[in-house]
Design an enzyme around this catalytic site. Structure first.
Site, short mmCIF file in Angstrom:
data_model
loop_
_atom_site.label_atom_id
_atom_site.label_comp_id
_atom_site.label_asym_id
_atom_site.label_seq_id
_atom_site.Cartn_x
_atom_site.Cartn_y
_atom_site.Cartn_z
N ASP A 62 42.43 42.50 47.14
CA ASP A 62 42.00 42.89 45.80
C ASP A 62 41.98 41.67 44.89
O ASP A 62 42.84 40.80 44.98
CB ASP A 62 42.97 43.92 45.18
CG ASP A 62 42.93 45.25 45.92
OD1 ASP A 62 41.95 45.49 46.62
OD2 ASP A 62 43.90 46.00 45.78
N ASP A 68 47.44 41.23 35.90
CA ASP A 68 48.18 41.64 37.11
C ASP A 68 49.37 40.71 37.32
O ASP A 68 50.49 41.16 37.62
CB ASP A 68 47.29 41.52 38.36
CG ASP A 68 46.28 42.65 38.49
OD1 ASP A 68 46.63 43.80 38.21
OD2 ASP A 68 45.14 42.36 38.90
N GLU A 90 52.78 45.08 44.69
CA GLU A 90 51.40 44.92 45.15
C GLU A 90 50.99 43.44 45.13
O GLU A 90 50.19 43.00 45.95
CB GLU A 90 50.45 45.72 44.25
CG GLU A 90 49.00 45.60 44.69
CD GLU A 90 48.00 46.25 43.76
OE1 GLU A 90 48.35 46.55 42.61
OE2 GLU A 90 46.86 46.47 44.20
N GLU A 91 51.53 42.70 44.20
CA GLU A 91 51.09 41.32 44.00
C GLU A 91 51.85 40.30 44.85
O GLU A 91 51.59 39.11 44.75
CB GLU A 91 51.21 40.94 42.51
CG GLU A 91 50.49 41.89 41.56
CD GLU A 91 49.00 42.09 41.90
OE1 GLU A 91 48.40 41.21 42.53
OE2 GLU A 91 48.47 43.17 41.55
N ASP A 109 53.55 48.90 41.57
CA ASP A 109 52.21 48.39 41.30
C ASP A 109 52.30 47.98 39.83
O ASP A 109 52.25 48.83 38.94
CB ASP A 109 51.17 49.50 41.51
CG ASP A 109 49.76 49.02 41.22
OD1 ASP A 109 49.62 47.92 40.66
OD2 ASP A 109 48.82 49.77 41.53
N LEU A 111 50.46 46.58 37.70
CA LEU A 111 49.35 46.97 36.83
C LEU A 111 48.32 47.70 37.67
O LEU A 111 47.61 47.08 38.46
CB LEU A 111 48.73 45.77 36.14
CG LEU A 111 47.95 46.25 34.92
CD1 LEU A 111 48.87 46.48 33.75
CD2 LEU A 111 46.87 45.29 34.55
N ASP A 112 48.29 49.01 37.52
CA ASP A 112 47.32 49.81 38.27
C ASP A 112 46.05 49.98 37.44
O ASP A 112 46.13 50.21 36.23
CB ASP A 112 47.92 51.19 38.57
CG ASP A 112 46.93 52.10 39.26
OD1 ASP A 112 46.65 51.86 40.43
OD2 ASP A 112 46.41 53.02 38.59
N GLU A 274 52.09 53.22 45.38
CA GLU A 274 51.14 54.06 44.66
C GLU A 274 51.33 55.53 45.06
O GLU A 274 51.64 56.38 44.24
CB GLU A 274 49.70 53.60 44.93
CG GLU A 274 49.41 52.24 44.31
CD GLU A 274 48.00 51.73 44.57
OE1 GLU A 274 47.39 51.20 43.63
OE2 GLU A 274 47.51 51.81 45.72
MG MG Z 1 46.85 50.31 41.93
MG MG Z 2 47.76 46.78 40.64
#
Ligand code: MG
Ligand code: MG
Length: 346
Positions: A62, A68, A90-91, A109, A111-112, A274
């Site tokens: 992504d 983010d 996530e990062e 996550d 920043l979704d 998530e």
């Molecule tokens: Mg997300």
């Molecule tokens: Mg995110």
């Protein structure tokens, strides 16, 4: 007590003398404090710099936006003020060790929905809190089913900033008072209506879905003339937190199934930061979350960035989709059902 108790007081009452609850409370407070900072940044928009600027790709391919990475740094920093052994984000390609021997680990996550930053659509921060288990420093112990979650939630940055969370006994919502930077309890019991006629799916992928999902969506679109016997509306924000918030507010069903695109066999959403936290919130609000064939929270993760198909929302509608996967869908028996329309009503 105030009509809208503050988060800190609420958590202190809930925790009492329990060591585990006190640890969970401190962790939620730390995450909430980071989210107050993220909320302020999001609200400043372009005045805070180029938050939507592309900075590279994460482990899952992504695009990472500036916000983010800032949100990720703020959450990591906050975790150093909490009894957290390890953070999965996530990062971050690998789990980040925070404090060896601490009793909790957190997945997030940070920043979704970040592809929406520049469009002024709601984005959010998702989190899940689990016990570290017996081998607290072993990354393998991070791979727990969602049923072990002690707490989970998200903060949505929209017209209002709200923290929606569960401590395992119902789902509740706090609203951020920007004058005091304090989250205050505004909905004690969030409940998802069991029936709905709103579905949310990215239908541009329809030709790539499996037959079960296609049959279900076709039957929704057929409206009162089809086997569901009711007209539907469709919604699609392309921001998981915003979709979940809508469903918690007024019911609905959200579907991100697997499809035949390369890399999408298991959909797009990640189990540990998530799907599991959203599933926990939704179940605690009376809804359901499934892959179509398995309850999301029962899945044993094989890796920290694992993806799973995700279908969640109003309980009866989710159960209806499961029937399609089980071969018991109304379409399957359409000829007979069309002869007796009363059978088609949910
Ligand atoms: Mg997300
Ligand atoms: Mg995110």
């Amino acid at each position: 007590m105030s009509e809208y108790p503050g988060l800190k007081n609420y958590l202190a009452d809930w925790a009492g003398d329990s060591e585990t609850r006190i640890a969970v409370s401190r962790t939620i407070e730390a995450i909430a404090a980071a989210c107050v900072d993220i909320s302020a940044l999001v609200a400043r928009g372009p005045l805070a710099g180029e938050l939507g600027a592309e900075k590279g790709d994460n482990v899952d391919g992504d695009t990472q936006k500036a916000l983010d990475l800032i949100a990720n740094d703020l959450i990591i920093e906050a975790m150093h003020n909490a009894p957290v052994a390890c953070l999965v984000s996530e990062e971050l390609e690998e789990p980040s060790v925070i404090k060896k021997g601490a009793p909790l680990f957190v997945t997030t996550d940070p920043l979704d929905g970040s592809s929406n930053i520049d469009t002024n659509v709601s984005v959010g921060t998702i989190f899940s809190i689990m016990p570290t288990g017996q081998n607290g420093d072993d990354p393998c112990c991070l791979l727990q089913a969602g049923t072990t979650q002690l707490a989970a939630g998200y903060v949505i940055y929209g017209p209002q900033t709200a923290l929606v969370m569960t401590l395992g006994d119902g789902t509740m919502a706090f609203t951020l008072d920007p004058r005091t930077s304090e989250f205050r309890l505004t909905t004690r019991v969030v409940e998802i209506t069991p029936n709905t006629n709103e579905f949310a799916i990215n239908s541009s992928n329809s030709r790539k879905w499996d037959g079960h999902i296609r049959a279900y969506v076709d039957d929704c679109i057929a409206g009162e003339d089809g086997p569901h016997g009711t007209n539907y509306n469709m919604r699609w924000i392309a921001s998981l937190v915003a979709e979940c918030h809508r469903i918690l507010s007024r019911g609905g069903i959200f579907l991100y199934p697997g499809d035949i695109r390369q890399g999408y066999a298991m959909g797009r959403l990640r189990l540990m930061y998530e799907c599991n936290p959203i599933a926990f919130l939704v179940e605690q609000a009376g809804g359901a979350a499934t892959t179509g064939i398995q309850r999301v929270m029962d899945i044993e993760p094989g890796k920290i960035h694992e993806r799973v198909p995700m279908i969640f929302g109003s309980k009866h509608e989710v159960e209806l989709v499961e029937k399609y996967y089980a071969g018991l869908n109304p379409s399957h028996e359409r000829p007979q059902l069309f002869r007796n329309r009363t059978l088609l009503r949910k």
